[in-house]
Design an enzyme around this catalytic site. Structure first.
Site, mmCIF file in Angstrom:
data_model
loop_
_atom_site.group_PDB
_atom_site.id
_atom_site.type_symbol
_atom_site.label_atom_id
_atom_site.label_comp_id
_atom_site.label_asym_id
_atom_site.label_seq_id
_atom_site.Cartn_x
_atom_site.Cartn_y
_atom_site.Cartn_z
ATOM 1 N N SER A 119 0.902 -1.470 -0.089
ATOM 2 C CA SER A 119 -0.122 0.040 0.037
ATOM 3 C C SER A 119 0.712 1.072 0.090
ATOM 4 C CB SER A 119 -0.860 -0.112 1.550
ATOM 5 O OG SER A 119 -1.795 -1.036 1.229
ATOM 6 N N HIS A 140 -0.893 -2.583 -6.982
ATOM 7 C CA HIS A 140 -1.767 -2.145 -5.981
ATOM 8 C C HIS A 140 -3.299 -2.131 -6.412
ATOM 9 C CE1 HIS A 140 -2.933 1.067 -2.739
ATOM 10 N NE2 HIS A 140 -3.066 0.055 -2.310
ATOM 11 N N GLU A 152 -3.513 0.012 -9.218
ATOM 12 C CA GLU A 152 -2.383 1.151 -9.241
ATOM 13 C C GLU A 152 -1.146 0.410 -9.720
ATOM 14 O OE1 GLU A 152 -1.965 3.255 -5.502
ATOM 15 O OE2 GLU A 152 -1.553 5.052 -6.708
ATOM 16 N N ASN A 190 -3.211 6.052 -1.502
ATOM 17 C CA ASN A 190 -2.923 6.077 -0.222
ATOM 18 C C ASN A 190 -2.587 7.398 0.289
ATOM 19 O OD1 ASN A 190 -4.377 3.815 0.489
ATOM 20 N ND2 ASN A 190 -2.762 2.427 -0.191
HETATM 21 P P1 NAD Z 1 -4.174 -9.472 6.031
HETATM 22 O O1 NAD Z 1 -3.404 -9.266 7.401
HETATM 23 O O2 NAD Z 1 -5.378 -9.550 5.717
HETATM 24 O O3 NAD Z 1 -3.125 -10.567 5.367
HETATM 25 C C1 NAD Z 1 -1.679 -10.685 5.376
HETATM 26 C C2 NAD Z 1 -1.424 -12.128 5.194
HETATM 27 O O4 NAD Z 1 0.118 -12.244 4.861
HETATM 28 C C3 NAD Z 1 -1.759 -12.993 6.288
HETATM 29 O O5 NAD Z 1 -2.627 -14.143 5.900
HETATM 30 C C4 NAD Z 1 -0.441 -13.455 7.053
HETATM 31 O O6 NAD Z 1 -0.313 -14.780 7.253
HETATM 32 C C5 NAD Z 1 0.508 -13.258 5.754
HETATM 33 N N1 NAD Z 1 1.655 -13.196 6.013
HETATM 34 C C6 NAD Z 1 2.596 -12.753 6.795
HETATM 35 N N2 NAD Z 1 3.763 -12.919 6.926
HETATM 36 C C7 NAD Z 1 4.205 -13.802 5.629
HETATM 37 C C8 NAD Z 1 5.066 -14.646 5.064
HETATM 38 N N3 NAD Z 1 6.405 -14.331 5.437
HETATM 39 N N4 NAD Z 1 4.957 -15.280 3.945
HETATM 40 C C9 NAD Z 1 3.549 -15.493 3.357
HETATM 41 N N5 NAD Z 1 2.600 -14.949 3.885
HETATM 42 C C10 NAD Z 1 2.746 -14.221 5.097
HETATM 43 O O7 NAD Z 1 -3.459 -8.125 5.245
HETATM 44 P P2 NAD Z 1 -3.965 -7.468 3.761
HETATM 45 O O8 NAD Z 1 -4.985 -6.585 4.263
HETATM 46 O O9 NAD Z 1 -4.334 -8.699 2.809
HETATM 47 O O10 NAD Z 1 -2.708 -6.894 3.118
HETATM 48 C C11 NAD Z 1 -1.775 -7.510 2.481
HETATM 49 C C12 NAD Z 1 -1.049 -6.506 1.681
HETATM 50 O O11 NAD Z 1 -1.881 -5.815 0.798
HETATM 51 C C13 NAD Z 1 -0.385 -5.235 2.713
HETATM 52 O O12 NAD Z 1 1.081 -4.914 1.932
HETATM 53 C C14 NAD Z 1 -1.370 -4.278 2.528
HETATM 54 O O13 NAD Z 1 -0.571 -2.876 2.545
HETATM 55 C C15 NAD Z 1 -1.839 -4.492 1.108
HETATM 56 N N6 NAD Z 1 -3.094 -3.563 0.661
HETATM 57 C C16 NAD Z 1 -4.158 -3.798 1.719
HETATM 58 C C17 NAD Z 1 -5.390 -3.136 1.364
HETATM 59 C C18 NAD Z 1 -6.397 -3.596 2.415
HETATM 60 O O14 NAD Z 1 -7.250 -2.668 2.051
HETATM 61 N N7 NAD Z 1 -6.354 -4.284 3.346
HETATM 62 C C19 NAD Z 1 -5.633 -2.666 0.065
HETATM 63 C C20 NAD Z 1 -4.357 -2.660 -0.771
HETATM 64 C C21 NAD Z 1 -3.298 -3.158 -0.662
#
Ligand code: NAD
Length: 284
Positions: A119, A140, A152, A190
């Protein structure tokens, strides 16, 4: 390059959505996370999401079955060795992502693109953790991935035109609209969204209105489809906190100072919908 196989690292909120849209578009996808419980939860979320699309008559039961057939799961990063592209969607943490990209660089086949769904974290820095920096890029996606059109696309300083074109084509092939943004803290989406959510958190923290009141004001007054605090719960409060910290540190500008409530909520495990409680409760 024509992309046929995709590895997705992280089966959480974003990872499972990315897996779903890629598999629905006919790509073969391997979804990886650190444990069986996480991949199983991701797979269940996909099945539930496809079921809702059947109920809305957007897809058929056969479409659901075909999509699920295209998905494999694993807890081992090594299983991604032969995919054409990896899309990393693990927790928003710079050290973690640098480590994952260094590992992927060593084990993925030459020519495979390494994309991050980060993000806010610098793609140029992530690319620097690999020996294939020209093949690293930001993809993104927006939350919830199956519903939101935008990807993005963020070029690291080192990203090649061929990598950019391949990711642009892939985004369109999975039904998304790619829009290019430069590598800078928070990119475009963001940089604008998270300071607004952070301000809403301050307004709540200062007791100026209830969570419902703040959200209704922004919905009724600004025609936002969802209020900022409910959106924070959807994004994940840990992710919101991580992004505002990246903006604060990246620009060194006090206008991005994180609201103290983020740390408290994260310490309490109130991360939003994914843990059943954030600014709101999600008992069901
Ligand atoms: P989340 O907490 O829902 O999921 C993250 C996952 O990553 C978890 O299942 C965790 O077990 C896993 N994880 C952690 N360490 C790991 C590793 N070493 N190897 C493999 N898996 C691992 O988080 P999310 O919301 O899905 O966010 C994930 C990414 O997407 C982040 O970079 C976040 O910034 C980005 N993002 C999030 C959103 C949102 O709205 N939540 C939107 C766009 C981008």
């Amino acid at each position: 390059m024509s992309i046929k196989t995709v590895g997705v690292v992280g089966a959480g909120t974003m990872g499972n959505g990315i897996v779903q849209v890629c598999a629905a578009a006919g790509l073969e996808v391997i979804m990886q996370d650190i444990g069986e419980a996480q991949v199983e939860r991701g797979l269940n979320t996909i099945a539930g999401s496809l079921e809702r699309l059947i109920k809305k008559e957007k897809i058929s039961a056969a479409d659901k079955a075909a999509t699920l057939t295209n998905i494999e799961t694993t807890t081992s990063l090594e299983e991604l060795a032969d995919v054409d592209i990896v899309i990393e969607a693990a927790t928003e943490n710079e050290a973690l992502k640098l480590d994952i990209f260094a590992q992927l660089d060593k084990l993925c086949k030459p020519g495979a693109i390494l994309a991050s769904n980060t993000s806010s974290i610098s793609l140029t820095k992530i690319a620097g953790a690999t020996a294939r920096a020209d093949q690293v890029i930001g993809m993104h996606f927006m939350n919830p991935v199956p519903m939101m059109a935008l990807v993005e696309v963020i070029r690291a300083l080192q990203t090649s035109d061929a990598t950019y074109q391949a990711v642009h084509q892939l985004s369109e092939a999975i039904g998304k609209i790619p829009i290019e943004a430069k590598d800078s803290p928070g990119f475009v989406a963001n940089r604008i969204l998270i300071p607004m959510i952070n301000e809403a958190a301050y307004v709540y923290y200062e007791g100026l209105a209830s969570a419902e009141g703040i959200d209704e004001i922004m919905k009724l007054g600004m025609a936002h489809p969802m209020g900022p605090l409910m959106l924070a719960d959807l994004i994940g409060l840990d992710t919101c906190y991580a992004v505002i910290k990246v903006l604060h540190e990246g620009f060194g500008d006090s206008k991005y100072r994180p609201c103290p409530i983020w740390q408290q909520m994260v310490d309490a495990g109130y991360l939003g919908r994914k843990t059943g409680r954030g600014f709101y409760s999600y008992d069901d």
